[in-house]
Write an enzyme that holds these catalytic residues in place. Structure first.
Site, PDB file in Angstrom:
ATOM      1  N   ALA A   1     -97.605  86.200   4.880  1.00  0.00           N
ATOM      2  CA  ALA A   1     -98.221  87.521   4.960  1.00  0.00           C
ATOM      3  C   ALA A   1     -98.670  87.914   3.556  1.00  0.00           C
ATOM      4  O   ALA A   1     -98.540  87.129   2.619  1.00  0.00           O
ATOM      5  CB  ALA A   1     -97.229  88.530   5.540  1.00  0.00           C
ATOM      6  N   SER A   2     -99.205  89.111   3.414  1.00  0.00           N
ATOM      7  CA  SER A   2     -99.704  89.520   2.102  1.00  0.00           C
ATOM      8  C   SER A   2    -100.208  90.946   2.153  1.00  0.00           C
ATOM      9  O   SER A   2    -100.513  91.483   3.215  1.00  0.00           O
ATOM     10  CB  SER A   2    -100.881  88.632   1.636  1.00  0.00           C
ATOM     11  N   ASN A   3    -100.343  91.524   0.969  1.00  0.00           N
ATOM     12  CA  ASN A   3    -101.167  92.707   0.761  1.00  0.00           C
ATOM     13  C   ASN A   3    -102.347  92.294  -0.108  1.00  0.00           C
ATOM     14  O   ASN A   3    -102.173  91.563  -1.096  1.00  0.00           O
ATOM     15  CB  ASN A   3    -100.401  93.813   0.030  1.00  0.00           C
TER      16      ASN A   3
END
Length: 694
Positions: A161-163
């Site tokens: 996942a990530s921002n």
């Protein structure tokens, strides 16, 4: 030439791609030789030989892939630059290995790395969110009455996942472009990031990070462009539900015609197993919901099978001068494997796209061909050829949507993604009209997405302001409901649990009252871990939110924790009992349970509505952090060059004896950043060592 600056960051300078790869491979091996050797053993299907029979399924999967020859077939289509870079990388690793006595304690499984080993790693990463994450269900899929026990779909609590935030000139005080990259990735040694700066004068000048064993910059910047990636909601694999011929579980029917499955003999780890496939892909079985029976079987098709184009793709990204050139590079190669791309440039233009490898499954096909059961994957009717993948004229590979069908957005203010669909990349310009296999529209956004939009919408930033926002450790659910929950438990010091027991909740209540509602460590963090466990339990009660989701206000709903709801109160009591059963104090400080090598690590989990994700779910003091913030990059693209700050939380080296194993973790704990060195002047001002390889 390999020059290192503070915290062991290598700056590799060469005259060609082969030399660049050699320098990077040499530097990487200095820091992580044994992990790379372990990766090579895995991908060569030799884990059972060296580490025991518990690795048979892994070995069968990779041996099947290796004997298919798909990597060798695809290599001929890769550019000379890509081939030279990978070849040099293997040579650099081997150069360090040859100079190292008793490497990895003299382990016999350590051997020289080949070019093919590195390409296998490239292919593994391309399929990481697809078939590589489904190894056991693929190699245990067997006809009925087989002695091989079918595996179950992995229940991964966390996935890559990530921002990603890209700011344009109207969102920055100086009118520049800025990018915040914040991948949330596995912390296991073989999935770590490594930071580097790669230069071929006049050809390439790029800094950033990549996953171990892949000689690229995946998230980074050059002198005029910065970019990052987030894990996309796009489904890059689908299943086909086969209708089998009565009495023959290895024959199936398509459009009324009988076809036979292809049998493959695979031997690995002392085990020989017959595995099956169709022209679409390998058979797949889940022991719970997708069983191979006398009438039905399932086939997995992975859009990234054979995708080695990612090397040329990221090289093209690194050479792009602005976001428009970046978009052109994404369209030309269309090789991004399972990620969105967010970027900004020195003109102050921000950009989002989900131009990647996407199975060509139209909404019309889903309406007529989709079938159950619901397991989180698209399952199509395999008995009709009309339900197979289509193609577009502008698609780089058959069976995929062309770039013109995929979402993109250019803005002067901001774009963002926190792993929801592209819909609210910028709430002022919602993206719609893309195929639903890419993601949904009009549905509830995660708490982390809503927090991220609140953090970066309608504001103007400096680079330090972006850094402060990143490590502010806000928790949306705590901001919206901690006070209400504290008021509830102060008014009702005993609550009834789901099993009917009366539970004294005063200690937990006092901990939440004293907790400031963030993911910060320190003496006031005593309620943080309790809240982390309580929120999902309360959410499962069905009564968490006071204001439900409203499609007309998706950024601000749902909101307000409904502390008076009986289900929420039961969840509070149940959480107290769960801590008691685990032998953990309800007011345990975050410092005691969220550590890396004894160093307290701030952050919280995404389901809490936390931006800076550290996915620690076990309160055991000896538990290791499995997933979360890993590499962080904040870069400003100015007219006079980039200004970059970074953080590689677990450091450059996986070797506990290295000074670069915990040095950045200590920085992270203090919320301090590494100042990037990019120009010759900056590198020379911070020079720590030089290795000349030629």
């Amino acid at each position: 030439m390999v020059r290192r600056t503070s915290y062991g960051i290598p700056h590799v300078r060469a005259t060609d791609y082969r030399g660049l790869g050699e320098g990077l491979g040499y530097a990487f091996a200095q820091d992580n030789l044994c992990v790379m050797a372990d990766i090579v053993v895995t991908l060569a299907a030799e884990r059972s030989r060296w580490f025991g029979a518990g690795n048979v399924e892994s070995d069968l999967h990779y041996q099947r892939l290796n004997q298919s020859g798909v990597i060798e077939r695809q290599l001929v289509a890769q550019s000379r630059q890509a081939r030279d870079l990978v070849r040099g990388y293997a040579q650099g690793i081997n150069r360090h290995l040859a100079r190292t006595r008793n490497a990895c304690g003299g382990a016999q499984w350590v051997r020289p790395v080949t070019e093919l080993d590195v390409w296998r790693r490239v292919h593994q990463i391309a399929g990481l969110n697809g078939s590589d994450s489904l190894r056991e269900p693929l190699v245990t899929a067997q006809p009925p009455d087989s002695a091989v026990q079918a595996a179950s779909l992995p229940e991964r609590e966390e996935r890559p996942a990530s921002n990603g935030i890209a700011l344009g000139r109207s969102a920055t005080i100086a009118g520049t472009g800025m990018v915040l990259g914040n991948p949330h990735f596995y912390w296991a040694d073989d999935m770590r990031f490594y930071q580097q700066h790669l230069t071929i004068p006049g050809e390439l000048n790029v800094g950033g990070a990549s996953l171990f064993g892949v000689p690229l910059v995946k998230i980074g910047h050059n002198d005029t462009l910065g970019w990052t990636h987030t894990a996309s909601e796009t489904q890059t694999v689908t299943l086909s539900k086969l209708t089998l011929v009565p009495g023959d579980p290895t024959a199936y029917v398509v459009d009324g015609r009988v076809h036979r499955m292809i049998a493959e003999q695979v031997t690995a780890g002392g085990t020989t197993r017959t595995l099956y496939r169709t022209p679409e892909g390998p058979l797949f079985e889940d022991a719970r919901a997708l069983q191979w029976t006398d009438t039905t079987a399932y086939v997995l098709r992975d859009a990234n099978y054979g995708n080695l184009r990612v090397v040329d793709q990221w090289l093209a990204v690194a050479r792009a001068r602005d976001v428009h050139a970046l978009h052109a590079a994404l369209v030309r190669y269309q090789a991004m494997p399972w990620v969105n791309t967010l970027a900004s440039d020195s003109t102050g233009t921000s950009y989002f796209s989900d131009v990647q490898v996407v199975p060509h499954v139209t909404d019309e096909q889903l309406a007529s061909c989709a079938t159950g059961p619901g397991v989180g994957l698209v399952i199509l009717d395999g008995s009709r050829s009309s339900c197979g993948w289509g193609s577009d004229p502008d698609a780089v590979t058959p069976g995929t949507f062309g770039p013109s069908r995929l979402p993109k957005l250019f803005r002067q203010d901001h774009v963002s993604n926190m792993n929801d669909s592209p819909w609210l990349t910028n709430p002022a310009a919602p993206l719609t009209g893309y195929p639903s296999i890419v993601g949904d529209v009009g549905t509830e956004r995660s708490p982390r997405t809503r927090l991220g939009l609140d953090m970066f919408s309608g504001k103007k930033f400096t680079l330090p302001g972006v850094q402060d926002a990143m490590f502010g450790n806000r928790s949306l659910t705590a901001e919206q409901g901690r006070e209400a929950v504290v008021a509830m438990c102060q008014a009702a010091p005993t609550l009834t649990a789901s099993d009917g027991r009366t539970v004294d909740v005063r200690t937990a209540c006092a901990a939440l009252a004293a907790w400031p509602g963030t993911g910060d460590t320190g003496p006031s963090s005593g309620g943080a871990f309790f809240w982390r466990a309580f929120i999902p339990a309360a959410d499962r009660s069905g009564g968490l939110w006071q204001v439900p989701y409203d499609p007309a206000d998706p950024v601000h709903t749902p909101r307000g924790i409904n502390a008076s709801h009986p289900g929420v109160q039961r969840a509070f009591a149940d959480t107290v009992l769960a801590f008691e059963a685990a032998g953990v104090a309800v007011d345990v400080p975050l410092d005691d349970v969220q550590q890396y090598e004894g160093i307290p690590i701030h952050g919280c989990r995404g389901h809490e509505g936390c931006f800076n994700v550290i996915s620690m779910s076990s309160p055991r003091p000896t538990a290791e952090i499995p997933h979360g913030t890993s590499f962080v990059m904040a870069v400003e693209l100015t007219g006079s060059g980039p200004r970059m700050r970074s953080m590689l939380v677990y450091g450059q080296s996986s070797d506990p004896a290295s000074p670069h194993h915990t040095d950045q973790a200590r920085l992270y704990a203090a919320k301090r950043w590494v100042t990037g060195a990019f120009t010759e002047r900056e590198i020379k001002a911070d020079l720590k060592s030089v290795d000349r390889l030629r």
